[in-house]
Structures are given as structure tokens and as C-alpha cells.
Design a protein around this motif. Structure first.
Motif, mmCIF file in Angstrom:
data_model
loop_
_atom_site.group_PDB
_atom_site.id
_atom_site.type_symbol
_atom_site.label_atom_id
_atom_site.label_comp_id
_atom_site.label_asym_id
_atom_site.label_seq_id
_atom_site.Cartn_x
_atom_site.Cartn_y
_atom_site.Cartn_z
ATOM 1 N N LEU A 50 0.958 -1.200 0.379
ATOM 2 C CA LEU A 50 0.055 -0.494 -0.017
ATOM 3 C C LEU A 50 1.089 1.566 0.511
ATOM 4 N N PHE A 51 0.675 2.260 -0.646
ATOM 5 C CA PHE A 51 1.296 3.682 -0.352
ATOM 6 C C PHE A 51 0.910 4.641 -0.311
ATOM 7 N N HIS A 52 0.224 5.281 0.940
ATOM 8 C CA HIS A 52 -0.454 5.775 1.181
ATOM 9 C C HIS A 52 -0.486 6.838 0.863
ATOM 10 N N GLY A 53 -1.838 7.865 1.612
ATOM 11 C CA GLY A 53 -1.753 9.363 1.070
ATOM 12 C C GLY A 53 -0.718 10.549 1.151
ATOM 13 N N LEU A 54 -1.683 11.475 1.031
ATOM 14 C CA LEU A 54 -0.328 12.899 2.048
ATOM 15 C C LEU A 54 -0.889 12.821 3.375
ATOM 16 N N GLU A 55 0.437 12.806 4.160
ATOM 17 C CA GLU A 55 1.250 12.286 5.492
ATOM 18 C C GLU A 55 0.052 11.203 6.104
ATOM 19 N N GLY A 56 0.101 10.384 4.985
ATOM 20 C CA GLY A 56 -1.105 9.087 5.899
ATOM 21 C C GLY A 56 0.419 7.923 6.099
ATOM 22 N N SER A 57 0.326 7.057 6.995
ATOM 23 C CA SER A 57 0.760 6.406 7.268
ATOM 24 C C SER A 57 0.310 5.105 7.459
ATOM 25 N N SER A 58 0.875 3.747 8.629
ATOM 26 C CA SER A 58 0.878 2.491 8.360
ATOM 27 C C SER A 58 -0.719 2.839 9.564
ATOM 28 N N ARG A 59 -0.551 3.700 10.238
ATOM 29 C CA ARG A 59 -1.951 4.057 10.996
ATOM 30 C C ARG A 59 -3.182 4.385 10.464
ATOM 31 N N SER A 60 -2.807 4.814 8.926
ATOM 32 C CA SER A 60 -3.620 5.199 8.563
ATOM 33 C C SER A 60 -4.997 4.408 8.550
ATOM 34 N N HIS A 61 -6.906 4.756 9.193
ATOM 35 C CA HIS A 61 -7.328 3.599 8.516
ATOM 36 C C HIS A 61 -7.416 2.912 7.588
ATOM 37 N N TYR A 62 -7.405 3.634 6.246
ATOM 38 C CA TYR A 62 -7.528 2.475 5.062
ATOM 39 C C TYR A 62 -6.386 2.064 5.444
ATOM 40 N N ALA A 63 -4.757 1.912 5.543
ATOM 41 C CA ALA A 63 -4.154 1.375 5.932
ATOM 42 C C ALA A 63 -4.406 0.599 6.784
ATOM 43 N N GLN A 64 -4.797 0.612 8.118
ATOM 44 C CA GLN A 64 -5.741 -1.120 8.814
ATOM 45 C C GLN A 64 -6.390 -1.668 7.827
ATOM 46 N N ALA A 65 -7.478 -1.144 7.251
ATOM 47 C CA ALA A 65 -8.251 -2.053 6.475
ATOM 48 C C ALA A 65 -7.750 -2.733 5.592
ATOM 49 N N PHE A 66 -6.980 -2.492 4.570
ATOM 50 C CA PHE A 66 -5.865 -3.131 3.953
ATOM 51 C C PHE A 66 -5.310 -3.778 4.779
ATOM 52 N N ALA A 67 -4.610 -4.060 5.625
ATOM 53 C CA ALA A 67 -3.566 -4.509 6.630
ATOM 54 C C ALA A 67 -4.730 -6.115 6.964
ATOM 55 N N GLY A 68 -6.294 -5.508 7.005
ATOM 56 C CA GLY A 68 -7.071 -6.924 7.890
ATOM 57 C C GLY A 68 -7.587 -7.971 6.648
ATOM 58 N N VAL A 69 -7.563 -7.215 5.192
ATOM 59 C CA VAL A 69 -8.318 -8.046 4.053
ATOM 60 C C VAL A 69 -6.241 -8.844 3.511
ATOM 61 N N ALA A 70 -5.433 -8.446 3.889
ATOM 62 C CA ALA A 70 -5.164 -8.815 4.028
ATOM 63 C C ALA A 70 -4.410 -10.172 4.734
ATOM 64 N N ARG A 71 -4.754 -9.688 6.236
ATOM 65 C CA ARG A 71 -4.979 -10.903 6.871
ATOM 66 C C ARG A 71 -5.506 -11.819 6.678
ATOM 67 N N GLU A 72 -7.017 -11.675 6.439
ATOM 68 C CA GLU A 72 -7.995 -12.100 5.938
ATOM 69 C C GLU A 72 -7.280 -13.601 5.425
ATOM 70 N N ARG A 73 -7.140 -12.655 4.404
ATOM 71 C CA ARG A 73 -6.484 -13.969 3.219
ATOM 72 C C ARG A 73 -5.571 -14.315 3.467
ATOM 73 N N GLY A 74 -4.840 -14.390 4.006
ATOM 74 C CA GLY A 74 -3.013 -15.276 4.489
ATOM 75 C C GLY A 74 -2.714 -14.544 3.769
ATOM 76 N N TRP A 75 -2.043 -13.538 3.250
ATOM 77 C CA TRP A 75 -1.354 -12.083 2.212
ATOM 78 C C TRP A 75 -0.266 -12.257 3.462
ATOM 79 N N GLY A 76 0.677 -11.429 2.792
ATOM 80 C CA GLY A 76 2.068 -10.210 3.972
ATOM 81 C C GLY A 76 0.934 -8.962 3.589
ATOM 82 N N PHE A 77 1.142 -7.336 4.047
ATOM 83 C CA PHE A 77 1.100 -6.707 4.070
ATOM 84 C C PHE A 77 2.693 -5.895 4.337
ATOM 85 N N ALA A 78 2.932 -4.829 2.758
ATOM 86 C CA ALA A 78 3.531 -3.772 3.624
ATOM 87 C C ALA A 78 2.921 -1.894 3.063
ATOM 88 N N VAL A 79 3.261 -1.491 4.151
ATOM 89 C CA VAL A 79 3.268 -0.040 3.974
ATOM 90 C C VAL A 79 4.224 0.335 4.117
#
Length: 172
Positions: free
Chosen positions: A67-96
Motif C-alpha cells: 500500500l502506497f499511502h496518501g498525503l501525510e498517511g502512514s501504516s496507522r491510517s484507517h485505510y491502511a489498517q483496513a487493507f491490513a485486515g483484508v490481507a490478514r484474512e486472506r493469508g497475504w503479507g502486507f507492506a506499507v
């Protein structure tokens, strides 16, 4: 299919603010990232937060969602955490990979990130692809997504790659 906003959430401003403040980000606990600091080619650094799946013995290598985050975003952004949850549910790795200055620490060099920074995207994708190589030389899938500024930078990378974008995606 035409999007219709819910009656209780009219207007773009409310639709932007609501998920940042109240939407459920993940099913289960928040992501427990492992941070790596990479030395960039210019001597500065880029921090990358990873969420690795628990691999079963003999299982095929898992895809890695980047995930390439938005302006001033980070791995703590709400959308990053949502993508992390989806990756975890599917058994994928995730990187920000954090754009410079967005990981919580000021970078050393005066270079700042911007929406057209395709060179940094290319360097990051190539390095992540190297992590996805298996012992036999095959590569587990590497998937990339960008939000807002990160999406623009990712699309700029694809545009700069031109007709090589798909070949690059396979090669990197």
C-alpha cells in the motif's frame, strides 16, 4: 452501477470524515507491524511496516500486498489498517512503505515525497519483489495499491514504464 450515498451520510465531506472517525478498521485486533528501515540510494532512509502471514509448512508463498499511502498517511491510517485486515484474512503479507517524513521520524536528506515520485516507487517495488523470490527463483505475487497521493505516484510509475509496465511487474 451508480453509487448512491446512504440517506444518513449526505455529501462528500461527511463521507470522507465518517470512515476516518467511526468506521471499523479491521476484524480482530489491530495489525502488529514489524518495521524495517531501508537505506535509500541517496543515503536517506525509508521505513517499511510489514505484516507477515503465518505460513503453513509446504504452503505456496503468499502474495504480498503493498500500500502506497496518501498525503501525510502512514501504516496507522484507517485505510491502511483496513487493507491490513483484508490481507490478514486472506493469508497475504502486507507492506506499507512510508513516504519520506511520514513514518514518525524526520528524514536526513532535504528530499521530500511528491505525487509523481515514480523513481522511489520503482526502487521500493523492485526491493519488495526481491523479498518475494522463493528458493527456486520463482516469485510469489506482488500486488500494489495506492490511496490518493500514493495512487497517483503508483500510476505515474506505471505511466513511466509505458508498455513495459506489465513486463516490469512480472520482472520485478
Amino acid at each position: 452501477m451508480k453509487y448512491e450515498a446512504p440517506w444518513w451520510l449526505p455529501g462528500g465531506h461527511a463521507q470522507t470524515i465518517w470512515p476516518a472517525l467511526w468506521a471499523r478498521r479491521t476484524l480482530g485486533p489491530p495489525p502488529a507491524y514489524v518495521r524495517e528501515r531501508w537505506l535509500a540510494p541517496d543515503g536517506d532512509f525509508v521505513d517499511v511496516d510489514f505484516l507477515w502471514p503465518c505460513a503453513a509448512a509446504g504452503a505456496a508463498p503468499a502474495p504480498l500486498l503493498v500500500l502506497f499511502h496518501g498525503l501525510e498517511g502512514s501504516s496507522r491510517s484507517h485505510y491502511a489498517q483496513a487493507f491490513a485486515g483484508v490481507a490478514r484474512e486472506r493469508g497475504w503479507g502486507f507492506a506499507v512503505p512510508h513516504f519520506r517524513g511520514c513514518s514518525g521520524e524526520i528524514n536526513r536528506a532535504p528530499r521530500a515525497y511528491h505525487s509523481g515520485d515514480h523513481e522511489e516507487i520503482d526502487w521500493i517495488l523492485r526491493r519488495l519483489a526481491g523479498l518475494q523470490r522463493t528458493g527456486g527463483g520463482a516469485r510469489a505475487p506482488l500486488l500494489a495499491v495506492g490511496v490518493s497521493l500514493g495512487g497517483n505516484a503508483l500510476m505515474r510509475w506505471a505511466g513511466e514504464q509505458g508498455g513495459r509496465a506489465l513486463a516490469s511487474a512480472d520482472a520485478i
